[in-house]
Scaffold this motif. Structure first.
Motif, PDB file in Angstrom:
ATOM      1  N   ALA A 221      18.027  98.033 -56.967  1.00  0.00           N
ATOM      2  CA  ALA A 221      18.078  99.469 -56.680  1.00  0.00           C
ATOM      3  C   ALA A 221      19.080 100.110 -57.622  1.00  0.00           C
ATOM      4  O   ALA A 221      20.177  99.573 -57.838  1.00  0.00           O
ATOM      5  CB  ALA A 221      18.472  99.721 -55.227  1.00  0.00           C
ATOM      6  N   ILE A 222      18.725 101.265 -58.171  1.00  0.00           N
ATOM      7  CA  ILE A 222      19.606 101.969 -59.099  1.00  0.00           C
ATOM      8  C   ILE A 222      19.844 103.371 -58.572  1.00  0.00           C
ATOM      9  O   ILE A 222      18.958 103.984 -57.959  1.00  0.00           O
ATOM     10  CB  ILE A 222      18.992 102.012 -60.517  1.00  0.00           C
ATOM     11  N   GLY A 223      21.066 103.884 -58.770  1.00  0.00           N
ATOM     12  CA  GLY A 223      21.389 105.234 -58.338  1.00  0.00           C
ATOM     13  C   GLY A 223      20.711 106.282 -59.203  1.00  0.00           C
ATOM     14  O   GLY A 223      20.218 105.997 -60.295  1.00  0.00           O
ATOM     15  N   ALA A 224      20.714 107.519 -58.714  1.00  0.00           N
ATOM     16  CA  ALA A 224      20.035 108.603 -59.428  1.00  0.00           C
ATOM     17  C   ALA A 224      20.604 108.808 -60.824  1.00  0.00           C
ATOM     18  O   ALA A 224      19.871 109.129 -61.764  1.00  0.00           O
ATOM     19  CB  ALA A 224      20.123 109.893 -58.615  1.00  0.00           C
ATOM     20  N   SER A 225      21.917 108.621 -61.000  1.00  0.00           N
ATOM     21  CA  SER A 225      22.541 108.822 -62.308  1.00  0.00           C
ATOM     22  C   SER A 225      22.416 107.601 -63.208  1.00  0.00           C
ATOM     23  O   SER A 225      22.728 107.675 -64.395  1.00  0.00           O
ATOM     24  CB  SER A 225      24.025 109.155 -62.122  1.00  0.00           C
TER      25      SER A 225
ATOM     26  N   ASN B  62      10.028 100.242 -53.576  1.00  0.00           N
ATOM     27  CA  ASN B  62       9.536 101.511 -54.131  1.00  0.00           C
ATOM     28  C   ASN B  62      10.289 102.683 -53.501  1.00  0.00           C
ATOM     29  O   ASN B  62       9.767 103.407 -52.654  1.00  0.00           O
ATOM     30  CB  ASN B  62       8.037 101.642 -53.871  1.00  0.00           C
ATOM     31  N   VAL B  63      11.542 102.855 -53.929  1.00  0.00           N
ATOM     32  CA  VAL B  63      12.373 103.949 -53.431  1.00  0.00           C
ATOM     33  C   VAL B  63      12.486 105.026 -54.499  1.00  0.00           C
ATOM     34  O   VAL B  63      12.245 104.786 -55.683  1.00  0.00           O
ATOM     35  CB  VAL B  63      13.771 103.441 -53.014  1.00  0.00           C
ATOM     36  N   SER B  64      12.875 106.221 -54.083  1.00  0.00           N
ATOM     37  CA  SER B  64      12.831 107.393 -54.969  1.00  0.00           C
ATOM     38  C   SER B  64      13.701 107.224 -56.206  1.00  0.00           C
ATOM     39  O   SER B  64      13.293 107.560 -57.319  1.00  0.00           O
ATOM     40  CB  SER B  64      13.247 108.643 -54.192  1.00  0.00           C
ATOM     41  N   ASN B  65      14.916 106.701 -56.056  1.00  0.00           N
ATOM     42  CA  ASN B  65      15.824 106.594 -57.198  1.00  0.00           C
ATOM     43  C   ASN B  65      15.276 105.663 -58.271  1.00  0.00           C
ATOM     44  O   ASN B  65      15.500 105.877 -59.468  1.00  0.00           O
ATOM     45  CB  ASN B  65      17.194 106.097 -56.737  1.00  0.00           C
ATOM     46  N   ASN B  66      14.567 104.603 -57.858  1.00  0.00           N
ATOM     47  CA  ASN B  66      14.026 103.655 -58.828  1.00  0.00           C
ATOM     48  C   ASN B  66      12.926 104.262 -59.679  1.00  0.00           C
ATOM     49  O   ASN B  66      12.570 103.713 -60.722  1.00  0.00           O
ATOM     50  CB  ASN B  66      13.484 102.411 -58.107  1.00  0.00           C
ATOM     51  N   GLN B  67      12.357 105.381 -59.252  1.00  0.00           N
ATOM     52  CA  GLN B  67      11.288 106.017 -60.007  1.00  0.00           C
ATOM     53  C   GLN B  67      11.817 106.948 -61.093  1.00  0.00           C
ATOM     54  O   GLN B  67      11.038 107.458 -61.892  1.00  0.00           O
ATOM     55  CB  GLN B  67      10.384 106.803 -59.044  1.00  0.00           C
ATOM     56  N   GLN B  68      13.122 107.186 -61.136  1.00  0.00           N
ATOM     57  CA  GLN B  68      13.698 108.104 -62.108  1.00  0.00           C
ATOM     58  C   GLN B  68      14.081 107.418 -63.411  1.00  0.00           C
ATOM     59  O   GLN B  68      14.477 108.070 -64.363  1.00  0.00           O
ATOM     60  CB  GLN B  68      14.922 108.795 -61.505  1.00  0.00           C
ATOM     61  N   HIS B  69      14.003 106.099 -63.442  1.00  0.00           N
ATOM     62  CA  HIS B  69      14.361 105.340 -64.628  1.00  0.00           C
ATOM     63  C   HIS B  69      13.298 104.268 -64.853  1.00  0.00           C
ATOM     64  O   HIS B  69      12.558 103.917 -63.942  1.00  0.00           O
ATOM     65  CB  HIS B  69      15.730 104.666 -64.469  1.00  0.00           C
ATOM     66  N   ILE B  70      13.242 103.756 -66.072  1.00  0.00           N
ATOM     67  CA  ILE B  70      12.410 102.587 -66.350  1.00  0.00           C
ATOM     68  C   ILE B  70      13.281 101.353 -66.131  1.00  0.00           C
ATOM     69  O   ILE B  70      14.283 101.170 -66.829  1.00  0.00           O
ATOM     70  CB  ILE B  70      11.844 102.630 -67.779  1.00  0.00           C
TER      71      ILE B  70
ATOM     72  N   MET C 210      16.638  98.292 -50.575  1.00  0.00           N
ATOM     73  CA  MET C 210      17.941  98.937 -50.736  1.00  0.00           C
ATOM     74  C   MET C 210      17.721 100.273 -51.432  1.00  0.00           C
ATOM     75  O   MET C 210      16.783 100.438 -52.213  1.00  0.00           O
ATOM     76  CB  MET C 210      18.887  98.082 -51.587  1.00  0.00           C
ATOM     77  N   VAL C 211      18.621 101.228 -51.166  1.00  0.00           N
ATOM     78  CA  VAL C 211      18.534 102.524 -51.830  1.00  0.00           C
ATOM     79  C   VAL C 211      19.927 103.133 -51.892  1.00  0.00           C
ATOM     80  O   VAL C 211      20.733 102.962 -50.964  1.00  0.00           O
ATOM     81  CB  VAL C 211      17.550 103.461 -51.086  1.00  0.00           C
ATOM     82  N   TRP C 212      20.235 103.824 -53.000  1.00  0.00           N
ATOM     83  CA  TRP C 212      21.512 104.522 -53.156  1.00  0.00           C
ATOM     84  C   TRP C 212      21.383 105.951 -52.636  1.00  0.00           C
ATOM     85  O   TRP C 212      20.376 106.622 -52.878  1.00  0.00           O
ATOM     86  CB  TRP C 212      21.941 104.551 -54.621  1.00  0.00           C
ATOM     87  N   TRP C 213      22.429 106.402 -51.938  1.00  0.00           N
ATOM     88  CA  TRP C 213      22.469 107.774 -51.412  1.00  0.00           C
ATOM     89  C   TRP C 213      23.885 108.314 -51.571  1.00  0.00           C
ATOM     90  O   TRP C 213      24.811 107.852 -50.914  1.00  0.00           O
ATOM     91  CB  TRP C 213      22.055 107.774 -49.929  1.00  0.00           C
ATOM     92  N   HIS C 214      24.081 109.228 -52.514  1.00  0.00           N
ATOM     93  CA  HIS C 214      25.382 109.856 -52.767  1.00  0.00           C
ATOM     94  C   HIS C 214      26.495 108.814 -52.940  1.00  0.00           C
ATOM     95  O   HIS C 214      27.585 108.938 -52.361  1.00  0.00           O
ATOM     96  CB  HIS C 214      25.754 110.815 -51.632  1.00  0.00           C
ATOM     97  N   GLY C 215      26.244 107.798 -53.748  1.00  0.00           N
ATOM     98  CA  GLY C 215      27.252 106.781 -54.014  1.00  0.00           C
ATOM     99  C   GLY C 215      27.418 105.753 -52.921  1.00  0.00           C
ATOM    100  O   GLY C 215      28.327 104.918 -52.988  1.00  0.00           O
ATOM    101  N   VAL C 216      26.578 105.786 -51.918  1.00  0.00           N
ATOM    102  CA  VAL C 216      26.613 104.814 -50.822  1.00  0.00           C
ATOM    103  C   VAL C 216      25.355 103.953 -50.905  1.00  0.00           C
ATOM    104  O   VAL C 216      24.241 104.486 -51.030  1.00  0.00           O
ATOM    105  CB  VAL C 216      26.703 105.511 -49.455  1.00  0.00           C
TER     106      VAL C 216
END
Length: 607
Positions: free
Chosen positions: A416-420, A333-341, A460-466
């Motif tokens: 884990a998925i990135g913000a974009s 349950n990381v922030s980026n995963n909440q921006q997409h389905i 896992m979590v994406w942060w600025h392409g890392v």
């Protein structure tokens, strides 16, 4: 006894007890798998427990060879074989009377109850009953919240029993219809067992424990399911909500299913509850009580596979394997995963990017039913249409995990998925891999030994392409957080920053330039991250620990930490705030807010 391999839907062996064994010990009643999977126990109708050892057949290491679908050639031995299994009866435990339930307190120590009201224990290796730990349930210290004390009838016994290792409690149902949870400070030794009765349950038939959300659930004779929260402040069971299954009416209406609840069991991620009813219907609810699914075939028994992607159900003499998709938020349950389905299967990822917002709501509480099939699987794509409008018209992006990773590391555990939405990382039993949508390219470990030496544990979590990975190395029992740029290949040399963690990692998340980590010792650490990128795309990163505090007082077990978030929020909404001001932690469904003191940089008591 028939043992199946869930991943490849392959029958490993069939064991037939001899006529002499059936005549001496009785017919099979139910079975219990040992915690480490090395054995199983068969309970018979005449009061015997037959212990079996499960081991690999070294003389014949493989029972099947898998072929490549494209070439027809056998796959490599490490990934293309189904092991050959030997099942051998080793010990018989004589319970002296009918066994009503069996559970494991540890991998070696077992506890069972009988129709005569006894509760006994034995060690798996020798099967000898421990007389010092054998007692009658009349020796339990019963407490009824409504009466302060409770004296049970002389002829009652335990009808069902389940145990939670994380919470160190057992949930039981009694023959008089009462439900309770048991606690002990000495492995349920006589005169140390305290039984707290559920005040709202008087016709209980079965029980189940949810260790992540601290729930004790009871099914009843009349079809109700009572979900209780374990209150650690006063030790009581507080009713959270009540569940009811509904039958389809003859004219399209829905009537409550008032048949007996036979069994209750949770998904492995503890996010969904399944109930099997005497009517033959199996229902599924979210952890918060939202109805999700009712099985259309009569079911008498069901269980989940290891990661909760397949529900195995028995209907008469037929065996069904019902596939499910689930949300990555259940375990990551990381922030980026909440921006997409996002939905995931054992080897695929389904993404609906946020640039295509749905017109109607979609609630993903843990699992979404896709369809049912018999033992042989059907591709997941064929089930998308069965979800109905408008889902079938949504622009789903389906990402297939490559065979080079999935063959030896499925099923998937973390996504884990990135913000974009352009970078997607997956992690199975070992290692990880990630996919770059713009290039339609997967990046996997070039060195298989490095991949197999790492287990993603904590997320896992994406942060600025890392990609930030919480990893555990089983060989040397150490935990570490690694950071990998998305444009590099995956190996030890591509790590741009690493943070050794002294204990296991439970959860991670990012906010702005902050990384927050929860460890297995119930400590929370916050790191400030910094990154620079050269014109040649060489990435350099550094980190600085700016905060660390303990949450041991507020959680009985680290597994109850569901998620962690750094935030700019303050308890006083009238004060404008930016930057890192607090840490939000979800503990068993209860949100705790730890404010960071401006002057000292420390945290106070949670709000």
């Amino acid at each position: 006894l028939i043992l199946w391999r869930s991943h490849s839907t392959t029958r490993l062996f069939r064991y037939q007890r001899s006529e002499e064994s059936v005549s001496e010990y009785g017919k099979n009643k139910f079975l219990y798998f040992r915690a480490d999977g090395s054995g199983l126990a068969v309970v018979t109708h005449t009061g015997y427990i037959i212990l079996f050892e499960i081991r690999l057949d070294l003389a014949n290491p493989s029972s099947y060879r898998c072929l490549d679908n494209r070439t027809g050639n056998p796959l490599h031995e490490s990934i293309g074989t189904v092991p050959s299994i030997i099942l051998e009866a080793t010990t018989v435990v004589n319970a002296a009377e009918e066994v009503t339930s069996l559970t494991g307190l540890t991998n070696d120590l077992m506890m069972f109850t009988t129709a005569g009201g006894a509760a006994k224990q034995f060690f798996w290796d020798d099967g000898l009953i421990l007389e010092d730990y054998s007692h009658d349930i009349s020796q339990f210290y019963f407490t009824d919240p409504n009466e302060h004390s409770y004296a049970p009838e002389n002829d009652i016994h335990v009808t069902s029993l389940c145990y939670s290792h994380a919470l160190d409690i057992s949930a039981v149902t009694l023959s008089n219809g009462r439900g309770a949870y048991l606690s002990s400070n000495d492995f349920f030794k006589p005169r140390t067992v305290h039984a707290l009765l559920a005040s709202n349950v008087h016709n209980a038939t079965c029980a189940s424990i949810n260790p992540r959300y601290h729930l004790v659930v009871f099914g009843t004779e009349t079809g109700e399911v009572f979900v209780n929260i374990l209150n650690y402040d006063n030790g009581l069971l507080n009713l959270s909500h009540q569940l009811t299954g509904y039958l389809d009416g003859v004219e399209g209406g829905r009537t409550p299913d008032q048949s007996k609840v036979l069994k209750l069991f949770w998904t492995p991620d503890c996010c969904c509850l399944c109930g099997v009813y005497a009517s033959g219907t199996m229902y599924m609810w979210s952890v918060y009580g939202t109805f999700l699914y009712a099985c259309s075939v009569p079911v008498s028994l069901g269980c989940w596979d290891l990661e909760g992607y397949n529900l195995w159900a028995i209907s008469g003499v037929q065996l069904y394997k019902i596939p499910f998709l689930k949300s990555p938020l259940t375990v990551n349950n990381v922030s980026n995963n909440q921006q997409h389905i996002i939905l995931q299967s054992s080897n695929q990822v389904f993404i609906l990017p946020n640039r295509f917002p749905p017109k109607s709501g979609l609630s993903v509480y843990g699992s979404i039913y896709l369809g049912e099939s018999e033992v042989y699987e059907t591709p997941y794509q064929s089930f998308i249409a069965s979800l109905g409008s408008p889902l079938e018209n949504w622009p789903w992006q389906v990402i297939q995990v490559p065979d080079i990773y999935s063959n030896s590391n499925c099923p998937l555990r973390f996504v884990a998925i990135g913000a974009s939405g352009q970078c997607t990382a997956v992690a199975g039993t070992r290692g990880f891999a990630f996919y770059i949508s713009a290039k339609h390219k997967w990046r996997c470990f070039g060195n298989e030994a490095q991949e197999q030496s790492m287990v993603v544990r904590g997320g896992m979590v994406w942060w600025h392409g890392v990609l930030i990975v919480a990893a555990y190395h089983p060989e040397d029992k150490r935990s570490c957080i690694y950071m990998y740029p998305h444009h590099n290949s995956i190996d030890q040399n591509s790590v741009v920053c690493s943070i050794p963690i002294p204990s296991s990692i439970i959860a991670i998340n990012t906010y702005d330039d902050y990384l927050v980590v929860v460890t297995g010792t119930s400590r929370v650490a916050v790191f400030l991250l910094a990154m620079s990128v050269s014109p040649a795309l060489d990435v350099e990163m550094s980190h600085q620990k700016i905060l660390e505090f303990s949450i041991a007082k507020y959680t009985p077990h680290p597994c109850a930490v569901l998620s962690v978030h750094a935030s700019p929020l303050l308890s006083d909404a009238s004060v404008p705030s930016t930057g890192l001001k607090s840490v939000l932690i979800n503990v068993a469904g209860k949100l705790l807010m730890f404010e960071i003191t401006r002057d000292s940089g420390e945290v106070g008591k949670p709000i």
